[in-house]
Design an enzyme around this catalytic site. Structure first.
Site, PDB file in Angstrom:
ATOM      1  N   HIS A 175      -7.952  42.150  52.034  1.00 21.73           N
ATOM      2  CA  HIS A 175      -6.724  41.912  51.267  1.00 21.73           C
ATOM      3  C   HIS A 175      -5.815  43.140  51.257  1.00 21.73           C
ATOM      4  O   HIS A 175      -4.920  43.240  50.424  1.00 21.73           O
ATOM      5  CB  HIS A 175      -7.073  41.538  49.824  1.00 21.73           C
ATOM      6  CG  HIS A 175      -7.969  40.360  49.700  1.00 21.73           C
ATOM      7  ND1 HIS A 175      -7.655  39.122  50.227  1.00 21.73           N
ATOM      8  CD2 HIS A 175      -9.193  40.221  49.121  1.00 21.73           C
ATOM      9  CE1 HIS A 175      -8.637  38.278  49.964  1.00 21.73           C
ATOM     10  NE2 HIS A 175      -9.582  38.918  49.309  1.00 21.73           N
TER      11      HIS A 175
ATOM     12  N   HIS B  90      -8.446  33.579  49.867  1.00 20.75           N
ATOM     13  CA  HIS B  90      -9.593  33.519  50.783  1.00 20.75           C
ATOM     14  C   HIS B  90      -9.539  32.256  51.641  1.00 20.75           C
ATOM     15  O   HIS B  90     -10.512  31.925  52.314  1.00 20.75           O
ATOM     16  CB  HIS B  90     -10.910  33.531  49.995  1.00 20.75           C
ATOM     17  CG  HIS B  90     -11.024  34.654  49.031  1.00 20.75           C
ATOM     18  ND1 HIS B  90     -10.677  34.536  47.695  1.00 20.75           N
ATOM     19  CD2 HIS B  90     -11.433  35.935  49.204  1.00 20.75           C
ATOM     20  CE1 HIS B  90     -10.868  35.697  47.086  1.00 20.75           C
ATOM     21  NE2 HIS B  90     -11.335  36.556  47.978  1.00 20.75           N
TER      22      HIS B  90
END
Length: 333
Positions: A56, A219
């Site tokens: 991320h 995700h």
């Protein structure tokens, strides 16, 4: 799969070495995969740590430094760090004023941070307070989550709470600022493509050439619905209107507007999106007091964008404007 990697199993380890080489003002605990400030712990200052699965970036390691985080724990790709990592990070940044854990609302993150807080308290007596972010309006429960997911508001919270800690506020005050940010922030995202986890070697989910996933998680978790690909103006409406409906914004309300890229979307497209977001907010009479545009909480190479709106009073705006010096955010220095 085409990626600039050596071995899929070594991506996180080698990335941390790269961060260490690129940013000598930071320190890396390679055993526990922790990025922390070179001046940590700062005596008398509340320490702030966060963390989560890698993939991320720049969240969270890119936000370690003056005015933001004191440390960040890096889990494996899309996998929560383990309690021992968070416990070690807590010890590294504890300057005697307590430690704030900023936790995105994913089951593994919440559970492991709770265990870490208990371990740290038992070992050193450190006082730890956790604030969980849960700003995603797309879905109530999803893969890996009970309740709403923690997404874009996490970046804004880390900046604002970090400024409060830098000013010397105590742990309860810093935690209250963090809770205020979370309570007044909402987010929603859209994916145009999937991403590919290096160890998997194939896309996380299938998305047709003319499809988009509205409300996707960072995700690759499913969102609200799969729709035909639309114009930026239409996509912005689909993201902004649910945010405005979920946390009613009144005419004249000042906001920090954050248009985020998920990793595979060029900046020119993010500015196209920000223009549309600005247009919609103007129609509602909502005032953009501050803005942030760029890829700050990503999902590897996923193409897409998220929008975060934070109702911000004078205090929050002042904390937002305070100096920050990290790898990914820097102003006022």
């Amino acid at each position: 799969m085409k990626k600039l990697i050596n071995d899929p199993n070594d991506v996180v380890v080698e990335a941390l070495r790269g961060i260490e080489a690129a940013h000598p003002e930071l320190r890396i605990d390679h055993q526990h995969k922790i990025i922390y400030r070179g001046d940590a712990p700062k005596r008398g200052k509340v320490g702030i740590i966060s963390g989560g699965g890698s993939g991320h970036e720049p969240l969270h390691g890119g936000f370690v430094g003056l005015g933001m985080l004191d440390a960040a724990c890096a889990g494996e790709i899309f996998t929560s760090p383990v309690p021992e990592q968070m416990q070690a990070a807590t010890k590294l940044v504890d300057g005697g004023a307590g430690v704030l854990h900023v936790v995105k609302n994913y089951t593994g993150d919440v559970m492991n941070f709770e265990m870490a807080a208990e371990l740290a308290a038992a070992e050193t007596g450190a006082r730890v307070v956790s604030v969980v972010t849960d700003d995603d309006v797309a879905v109530q429960d999803s893969t890996w989550t009970a309740g709403r997911r923690g997404v874009g508001v996490t970046v804004l919270l880390e900046k604002i709470a970090g400024a409060a800690a830098e000013q010397g506020r105590d742990l309860d005050q810093v935690a209250e600022v963090a809770r205020t940010v979370n309570a007044n922030g909402r987010s929603m995202g859209v994916a145009l493509t999937s991403c590919t986890v290096p160890a998997a070697g194939k896309p996380t989910f299938e998305l047709g050439e003319t499809e988009m996933e509205l409300g996707v998680g960072i995700h690759g978790e499913p969102g609200r619905q799969r729709l035909p690909l639309a114009r930026a103006s239409e996509i912005a409406e689909l993201l902004v209107e649910p945010i405005l409906a979920d946390l009613p914004f009144s005419k004249g309300d000042p906001v920090i507007a954050f248009v985020n890229g998920l990793g595979g979307t060029p900046l020119i497209e993010l500015y196209v999106m920000f223009n549309e977001v600005s247009r919609i907010l103007g129609r509602h009479g909502v005032v953009i007091a501050r803005s942030l545009v760029g890829s700050y909480i990503t999902s590897l190479e996923m193409a897409g964008s998220s929008v975060t709106l934070l109702k911000a009073d004078d205090e929050l705006l002042s904390l937002w404007d305070a100096p920050v010096n990290t790898a990914a955010l820097r102003w006022g220095i």
